[in-house]
Scaffold this motif. Structure first.
Motif, PDB file in Angstrom:
ATOM      1  N   UNK A  81       0.872  -1.169   0.000  1.00 32.51           N
ATOM      2  CA  UNK A  81       0.000   0.000   0.000  1.00 32.51           C
ATOM      3  C   UNK A  81       0.914   1.225   0.000  1.00 32.51           C
ATOM      4  N   UNK A  82       0.788   2.046  -1.037  1.00 25.94           N
ATOM      5  CA  UNK A  82       1.704   3.168  -1.239  1.00 25.94           C
ATOM      6  C   UNK A  82       0.944   4.492  -1.122  1.00 25.94           C
ATOM      7  N   UNK A  83       1.463   5.351  -0.281  1.00 23.76           N
ATOM      8  CA  UNK A  83       0.940   6.703  -0.088  1.00 23.76           C
ATOM      9  C   UNK A  83       1.808   7.636  -0.923  1.00 23.76           C
ATOM     10  N   UNK A  84       1.202   8.413  -1.820  1.00 26.52           N
ATOM     11  CA  UNK A  84       1.959   9.298  -2.703  1.00 26.52           C
ATOM     12  C   UNK A  84       1.638  10.756  -2.405  1.00 26.52           C
ATOM     13  N   UNK A  85       2.670  11.592  -2.375  1.00 24.78           N
ATOM     14  CA  UNK A  85       2.458  13.014  -2.132  1.00 24.78           C
ATOM     15  C   UNK A  85       3.745  13.784  -2.404  1.00 24.78           C
ATOM     16  N   UNK A  86       3.703  15.096  -2.148  1.00 25.35           N
ATOM     17  CA  UNK A  86       4.895  15.942  -2.174  1.00 25.35           C
ATOM     18  C   UNK A  86       4.929  16.741  -0.875  1.00 25.35           C
TER      19      UNK A  86
END
Length: 198
Positions: free
Chosen positions: A70-75
């Motif tokens: 489970x991958x959380x993506x953001x900046x």
């Protein structure tokens, strides 16, 4: 904000391989006319893309949760470029990952809280050349301390901080092709232990 359809982005683009036309995988072909156009728009100041519709589920491999990160993506704050996130999310989906995109400019403590709440295995971050090198390094150091144990941090993009400085606990993606290898390594490290082995 730029809107485009996943299918229409590449379905008639002869610079995209036939197997990838109309699918998420078209976003991985950096030399295609569509990706070149997106790169031009990004250099001109475009920071966000809104995909319509995004249910190309037929090309996403089905896998059990034991092997599906489970991958959380953001900046980070002050990093408004979201095109990299879009490309990475597409590649992760092709690898069968479960993705949750928080969008851009998420405060570091909120990233850590979301990783805990959503039980993320990986936090994936994108950094452009515009992001201050010290903010990249300081932010990554802070995030690795705040994250629950076992959550990996993957960082990629054009920031020179990623190439110049080694940051403990951070896996640096040198290019888009390295994502598949990173997922493969994660799966190898997290293989389910057979019941008879316990």
């Amino acid at each position: 904000v730029y809107e485009l359809h996943v299918r229409d982005f590449s379905i008639n683009d002869s610079t995209v391989s036939a197997a990838h036309r109309g699918k998420y995988a078209a976003f991985t072909e950096a030399g295609s006319n569509g990706m070149q156009h997106l790169a031009t728009l990004s250099r001109a100041g475009m920071t966000d893309i809104h995909l319509l519709p995004v249910y190309d589920i037929g090309s996403v491999p089905e896998q059990g949760h034991h092997s599906t990160p489970k991958v959380l993506l953001t900046t980070f704050p002050k990093e408004s470029h979201g095109v990299g996130l879009l490309m990475v999310k597409s590649l992760l989906a092709l690898q069968g990952c479960r993705c949750l995109c928080l969008g851009t400019q998420t405060p570091i403590r909120d990233i850590a809280q979301a990783a805990l709440t959503r039980k993320a295995d990986i936090v994936a971050l994108s950094f452009s050349l515009n992001m201050n090198m010290n903010q990249v390094v300081d932010g990554l150091n802070e995030l690795t301390v705040l994250l629950p144990e076992g959550v990996q941090v993957w960082a990629g993009g054009q920031s020179t901080a990623l190439a110049r400085r080694r940051i403990k606990g951070v896996v640096v993606m040198t290019d888009l092709a390295s994502i598949a290898q990173a997922v493969k390594r994660w799966r190898a490290d997290h293989q389910a232990v057979p019941a008879s082995a316990t």
